[in-house]
Design an enzyme around this catalytic site. Sequence first.
Site, PDB file in Angstrom:
ATOM      1  CE  LYS A 234     -26.863  69.166  60.498  1.00 47.87           C
ATOM      2  NZ  LYS A 234     -27.708  68.221  60.244  1.00 47.87           N
TER       3      LYS A 234
ATOM      4  CE1 TYR B 114     -23.139  75.008  74.663  1.00 43.59           C
ATOM      5  CE2 TYR B 114     -22.394  73.458  76.295  1.00 43.59           C
ATOM      6  CZ  TYR B 114     -23.189  73.687  75.348  1.00 43.59           C
ATOM      7  OH  TYR B 114     -24.280  72.770  75.059  1.00 43.59           O
TER       8      TYR B 114
ATOM      9  CG  ASP C 110     -24.829  69.972  77.547  1.00 41.42           C
ATOM     10  OD1 ASP C 110     -24.883  69.433  78.202  1.00 41.42           O
ATOM     11  OD2 ASP C 110     -24.975  71.238  77.352  1.00 41.42           O
TER      12      ASP C 110
ATOM     13  CG  ASP D 175     -29.142  65.453  61.663  1.00 43.04           C
ATOM     14  OD1 ASP D 175     -28.171  64.953  61.413  1.00 43.04           O
ATOM     15  OD2 ASP D 175     -29.758  65.936  60.641  1.00 43.04           O
TER      16      ASP D 175
ATOM     17  CG  ASP E  20     -28.679  65.830  79.818  1.00 42.98           C
ATOM     18  OD1 ASP E  20     -27.706  65.501  80.332  1.00 42.98           O
ATOM     19  OD2 ASP E  20     -28.985  66.827  80.108  1.00 42.98           O
TER      20      ASP E  20
END
Length: 360
Positions: A195, A146, A251, A227, A255
Amino acid sequence: MQYRIGLIHGDGIGPEIVGEAQKVLDAVCGKYGHTFEYVRLLLGGASIDANGVPLTEETVAEAKQCDAVLMGSIGGDAATSPWYKLEPSKRPEAGLLGIRKALNLFANLRPAYLYDELREACPLKNEVIGEGFDMIIVRELTGGLYFGERKTTEEDGVRKAVDTLVYSEEEIRRVARKAFEIAGKRRKKVTSVDKANVLDSSRLWRTVVEEVAEEYPDIALEHMLVDNCAMQLVRDPGQFDVILTENMFGDILSDEASMVTGSIGMLSSASLNETKFGLYEPSHGSAPDIAGKNLANPIATILSAAMMLRYSLDLDREADAVEDAVRKVLAEGYRTGDIMSEGCQRVSTTEMGTLIAERI
Ligand code: NAD
């Protein structure tokens, strides 16, 4: 003890829910003999209305003089609010990104806890929920994808976009230390999510987290691919204590974890910097659809105030008292509309705040 607390009432339901959190903090002061000096700060839409910009240097300077800042949500209805006719850098959300950056708030904490009384709201099956779950996601907030360089180009009529994901070892080390310190106050387990089978930034993440783990021999560390973590959150959420991860993965996972609890009005959050200072706010938005109607659930903000007591002021006993009061009120069957279920008593925002304050 005496503390200086910044209060950002914010927009929409913000003033209502912050008012109830203040009521609970005042009850904590009364019972434990502390003094909280409140400093009112403007951010977001309220700051645009007063000053023409969503964040002023004055707000940043005053926040820096506080031990911690408690905030309601900011923002309005994008379809109807005049704030969204402004260019993106002048809208309410730009104020939030701006204050996080100005205060160097690099670690975002989002707990996901399932109250036994609210099991019905959890979308998972009973056998998956098991004994319940109680985890906290520590997300790196000021680096990664970001904040890396980005551009969109066009060559021979073909458009191309690039985003870059950059982490330095220092950025990884400081957020990893926060996660291990928090795990030390909890069940002493960190799951670091990356990852590393694909990304160089994740391989560096993993190496640095392992180096930091050596400083905390009593904390167990495991690594998990992102994942797999997304699956494990809905397969066996009880396995997690502290999840540590980078900005974009955090992020998405935070959620997901919050939806698993099923009650957005219950979820607190904190953003911390290198010192004890933090900005505490509910995970939900400013709910313009119910603003000013005394309908909002103030519990996420009250629990954010409890996090403030624990992480910025080191008042663990007082934080426990707030969390216990919330549990008691739920056990007695009081509910705001968003968490209402059969056989419970529906209460307003102000009634919920008073009930919790009375049980401190
Ligand atoms: P929202 O979280 O405000 O609302 C989503 C739904 O949940 C609505 O139906 C709302 O009524 C309900 N809800 C939210 N909090 C509640 C509470 N405490 N009690 C009862 N019901 C509650 O999300 P949104 O509608 O997408 O966003 C509204 C505004 O909030 C936007 O301007 C958005 O940018 C802003 N926002 C701010 C923050 C923040 O300040 N950190 C975070 C998310 C969204």
